[in-house]
Design an enzyme around this catalytic site. Structure first.
Site, PDB file in Angstrom:
ATOM      1  CG  ASP A 109      -1.907   1.155   1.272  1.00  0.00           C
ATOM      2  OD1 ASP A 109      -2.345   1.599   0.188  1.00  0.00           O
ATOM      3  OD2 ASP A 109      -2.249   1.632   2.363  1.00  0.00           O
ATOM      4  CB  SER A 110       0.205   4.792  -0.597  1.00  0.00           C
ATOM      5  OG  SER A 110      -1.004   4.855   0.157  1.00  0.00           O
TER       6      SER A 110
ATOM      7  CG  ASN B 192      -9.875   0.095  -2.643  1.00  0.00           C
ATOM      8  OD1 ASN B 192     -10.771  -0.596  -3.077  1.00  0.00           O
ATOM      9  ND2 ASN B 192      -9.504   0.061  -1.374  1.00  0.00           N
TER      10      ASN B 192
ATOM     11  CB  THR C 184      -6.809  -0.461   2.241  1.00  0.00           C
ATOM     12  OG1 THR C 184      -5.732   0.352   1.744  1.00  0.00           O
ATOM     13  CG2 THR C 184      -7.239  -1.459   1.182  1.00  0.00           C
TER      14      THR C 184
HETATM   15  N1  DGL Z   1      -4.879   3.037   0.855  1.00  0.00           N
HETATM   16  C1  DGL Z   1      -5.028   3.502  -0.462  1.00  0.00           C
HETATM   17  C2  DGL Z   1      -6.284   3.022  -1.144  1.00  0.00           C
HETATM   18  O1  DGL Z   1      -6.818   1.994  -0.783  1.00  0.00           O
HETATM   19  C3  DGL Z   1      -4.566   4.851  -0.909  1.00  0.00           C
HETATM   20  C4  DGL Z   1      -4.342   5.967   0.045  1.00  0.00           C
HETATM   21  C5  DGL Z   1      -3.539   7.077  -0.608  1.00  0.00           C
HETATM   22  O2  DGL Z   1      -2.312   6.913  -0.665  1.00  0.00           O
HETATM   23  O3  DGL Z   1      -4.119   8.050  -1.077  1.00  0.00           O
HETATM   24  O4  DGL Z   1      -6.761   3.608  -2.067  1.00  0.00           O
END
Ligand code: DGL
Length: 264
Positions: free
Chosen positions: A10-11, A75, A189
């Protein structure tokens, strides 16, 4: 790679909302939790940036950790880069899809809210899911970078203002038909990590759904019959930038059994 860990990507810390149900199903699976802290946040990036960055990073991570399975626990990255990542890697890749199908199954009012990042909610992929699984519903969307930051702040041990969650949700409720929403899809997420705060800010009885439990079942299915190391598994987190901000996440990570932090 058959002896390898499961790699979650993830980020930031959002993917932990997928790690939790996965650990519950597969308590012996060793986990590498990879966060692209240097590229965070993804939700405000362009499609081209994400499509270039994510496959390259995952390539390096797979080379280093030799996982048996990669989970894009994000996502934003999944809705944009999943096909490219699958084409580039020779390990199975599980993506994260906005849980519009279970939301449509649960909705009585037939008005559903989809809360994600700005990048996710504008994807044609979401139109497609809405058309396939919620054709008889009104599907309202709202993208929030602030909610991602609030989740990161909470896991770093900082207090967050309840008023901000109400403000984020008003992005859904203030749209035409928004007051009729009875199910909200946490299509990022990060958002299940602030489930209690969101529930407190929403009208009583609001139902929230996310993809985490479904992804965990998919991971368990794909690794069925595989051996895991005996004893307590060793979990680690790897960051593309490991600074004080990331070190502040250590207690939260420990809550998920992740005790080692390293830089990529
Ligand atoms: N957790 C990420 C998602 O599910 C992205 C959050 C982000 O870095 O903006 O989209």
């Amino acid at each position: 790679m058959s002896g390898g860990p499961i790699l979650f990507f993830d980020s930031g810390v959002g993917g932990l909302s997928v790690v939790a149900p996965t650990r519950a199903l597969l308590p012996h699976a060793p986990i590498v939790y990879a966060a692209d802290s240097a590229g965070f946040p993804y939700g405000v990036k362009s499609e081209a940036e994400i499509a270039a960055r994510v496959p390259a990073l995952l390539g390096r991570l797979v080379e280093r950790y030799r996982p048996r399975l990669v989970v894009i626990a994000c996502n934003t990255a999944s809705t944009i880069a999943l096909p490219v990542v699958r084409a580039a890697l020779d390990v199975p890749v599980v993506g994260t899809v906005p849980a519009i199908k279970p939301a449509a199954e649960a909705s009585r009012s037939r008005v559903i809210g989809v809360l994600g990042t700005e990048a996710t909610v504008r994807q044609a992929y979401v139109d497609d899911l809405a058309a396939r699984f919620a054709a008889d519903c009104i599907v309202l969307r709202h993208g929030s970078a602030e909610l991602v930051r609030l989740a990161e702040a909470k896991l770093a041990g900082r207090a967050t203002d309840p008023g901000r969650y109400r403000a984020v949700l008003s992005g859904l409720f203030d749209q035409p038909d928004g007051k009729r929403i009875d199910v909200i899809v946490n299509a990022c997420t990060h958002f299940p990590l602030v489930a209690a705060e969101l529930a407190a800010a929403a009208p009583p009885g609001m139902h929230f759904v996310d993809g985490g439990p479904g992804i965990a079942r998919r991971i368990a299915f794909l690794t069925q019959g595989q051996d895991w190391p005996v004893g307590t598994p060793h979990h680690r987190a790897v960051f593309t930038r490991l600074d004080d901000a990331e070190r502040a996440l250590a207690p939260a990570l420990a809550g998920y059994g992740i005790v080692q932090m390293e830089a990529l």
